[in-house]
Write an enzyme that holds these catalytic residues in place. Structure first.
Site, PDB file in Angstrom:
ATOM      1  N   GLU A  23      26.128  40.327  31.024  1.00 17.79           N
ATOM      2  CA  GLU A  23      27.233  40.822  31.276  1.00 17.79           C
ATOM      3  C   GLU A  23      28.048  41.204  29.967  1.00 17.79           C
ATOM      4  OE1 GLU A  23      28.196  42.023  34.116  1.00 17.79           O
ATOM      5  OE2 GLU A  23      26.788  41.127  35.416  1.00 17.79           O
TER       6      GLU A  23
ATOM      7  N   CYS B  83      36.833  42.038  29.884  1.00 19.69           N
ATOM      8  CA  CYS B  83      35.649  42.894  29.618  1.00 19.69           C
ATOM      9  C   CYS B  83      36.001  44.550  30.349  1.00 19.69           C
ATOM     10  CB  CYS B  83      34.413  42.545  30.027  1.00 19.69           C
ATOM     11  SG  CYS B  83      34.722  41.593  31.751  1.00 19.69           S
TER      12      CYS B  83
END
Ligand code: NAD
Length: 471
Positions: free
Chosen positions: A244, A278
């Site tokens: 990720e 993110c």
């Protein structure tokens, strides 16, 4: 002053074999608030051995046994909700309202994983063939600092649902938060060795997890640079990897957007978690025809996004996590100015009155071209680039003109049109009109934003291997 000298191995807090000590610094004022003793390769190997022994029995557990453990983990973590939120505010500088949301999402991950587990058929047979989904083995879970408690809970929940035992390497910048969480998990009456936690540096503890042949799987949240290292070094032991990684997410404002809602939505997506997210929507694509209105609207709406003490519920943007992160944001703001973008709000330096600690000015750039550094690279701070477009097709082209593909947003009144645009974005998640969430929907990236998915059945399947038995 908090002092942490132990790791969690085989169901107990044990003194660190590694001797290096690191200061824990409060981002809001730069003061030392604690010390943590960092683990070494030997601590890591002990934790892997404990997880490996525990896998022999937990790897054969039933759905119902795993479900019970997930419910106990949920209960244990829930009991420490306030402590966890407070630790995230103090140690990371997360603004209290958002920190509470992150912690809650993490805690709820255990129940969401239980629900998803019930819906996954672990056995499938036809004719004389039986396929079972087996846990992949010992999993190394490596987390970033911007939502460390959420990442730990989410990865642990999926791994446990799949029947894996784990060694967690939390971000070294999140030692206090991790400690609160592990104290909670210790109360959950887990099988010994199912959960092990070694706090230490990435190139020591993390690297040992990646190269150790007894670890079958790495689930990692962090930067592209480290993700590449994990993929390369993990190949030697054929690691399964979920990565990720970063993002440079576009928010496409369509020309029929209701600006009264669309502008605050766009700012929330850009500035959530003080921009250290993110999924942050850091490229705002605005139709030429509405650019003047949008600029004025952004300037006005920014008054609602106050910088300040992260513990104050009125604060929207807190400090950056570290001096290094502060300097990184400054260098990108300077780069934006050098490359010809225009500062609409914010700019270089500390906001007035916040010279202590790692506060930056939330900054909006206009006149940004998508090939500028500030539009291509992940800044990981509260810096928004406004990019103009002249047609829907151009907006889609600009949105997809990025090495990343983690998250995106479409803002518009005609939902059919918004959905049509959303379906052309190369990203793992696209939200329409607000920062929607669903704990069963997959999370993860196209392109450099990573590989694999988390959440719901997608997250559990990442810890499973199919085995076919044929008669
Ligand atoms: P980072 O890559 O520097 O560190 C992440 C973790 O990896 C830390 O625990 C670190 O100690 C460890 N690590 C460092 N070197 C390692 C190595 N050689 N081997 C194994 N582990 C190692 O990232 P960060 O600065 O902590 O976090 C910021 C980054 O994380 C940003 O790029 C952000 O976009 C990304 N992120 C992604 C998501 C997502 O869900 N896609 C969520 C949050 C953050």
């Amino acid at each position: 002053m908090k002092t942490i000298t132990t790791h969690y191995i085989d169901g107990a807090f044990v003194e660190s074999h590694g001797r290096e000590v690191m200061d824990i610094i409060k981002p809001a004022n730069g003061q030392v608030i604690g010390r943590v003793t960092l683990g070494d390769e030997e601590d890591t190997r002990r934790a892997i051995a404990a997880a490996n022994t525990a896998f022999a029995s937990f790897g054969r557990s039933t759905k119902e046994e795993r479900a019970k453990i997930l419910r106990r983990l949920h209960q244990a973590a829930s009991a420490r909700f306030d402590d966890l939120t407070a630790a995230m505010v103090e140690e990371y500088g997360g603004v209290v309202q958002f920190a509470g949301l992150i912690v809650k999402t993490g805690i709820n991950a255990f129940l969401a994983a239980e629900q998803a587990l019930q819906e996954i058929p672990l056995i499938h047979s036809w004719g004389k063939t039986t396929v079972t989904l087996e846990p992949v083995g010992v999993a190394g879970l490596i987390t970033a600092w911007n939502a460390n408690a959420l990442f730990i809970c989410l990865k642990l929940a999926s791994a446990v649902a799949a029947g894996c035992t784990v060694v967690i390497k939390p971000s070294e910048l999140s030692s206090i938060q991790t400690r609160v969480l592990v104290e909670a998990f210790h109360q959950a009456d887990l099988p010994k060795g199912l959960l092990n936690v070694v706090t230490g540096l990435g190139n020591v503890v993390g690297a040992e997890l990646v190269r150790n042949p007894d670890v079958a799987k790495i689930s990692f949240t962090g930067s592209v640079a480290v993700g590449e290292t994990i993929m390369r070094d993990g190949a030697k032991t054929m690691k399964r990897v979920t990565l990720e990684l970063g993002g440079k997410s576009p928010t496409i404002m369509l020309d029929d957007a209701a600006l009264g809602q669309a502008i605050p939505s766009a700012l929330i997506m850009a500035l959530m978690n003080s921009g250290q997210a993110c999924a942050a929507g850091t490229r705002l694509l605005v139709p030429d025809s509405r650019l003047v209105e949008v600029k004025q609207g952004l300037r006005d709406a920014m008054h609602a996004f106050a910088v300040g003490d992260p513990a104050d519920p009125k604060t929207a943007v807190g400090p950056m996590v570290s001096q290094k992160q502060y300097e990184r944001i400054q260098s990108y703001i300077r780069k934006g100015i050098e490359e010809g973008a225009e500062v609409l709000v914010g700019g270089e330096g500390h906001p007035e009155g916040f010279e202590m600690g790692y506060f930056v000015k939330p900054t909006i750039f206009v006149n940004v071209k998508n090939d500028m550094t500030i539009a291509q690279e992940e800044i990981f701070g509260p810096v928004l680039s406004v990019i103009a477009y002249d047609s829907e097709d151009e907006a889609i082209r600009i949105a997809n003109d990025s090495k990343y593909g983690l998250h995106a947003a479409v803002l518009g009144t005609d939902l059919r049109r918004a959905r049509r645009v959303a379906s052309q974005i190369r990203a793992g998640r696209v939200v329409i009109n607000n920062m929607a969430d669903d704990p069963q929907a997959p999370w993860g990236g196209f392109k450099y934003s990573g590989t694999g998915r988390e959440y719901g059945r997608y997250g559990i399947e990442a810890f499973l291997e199919p085995r076919a038995i044929l008669e």
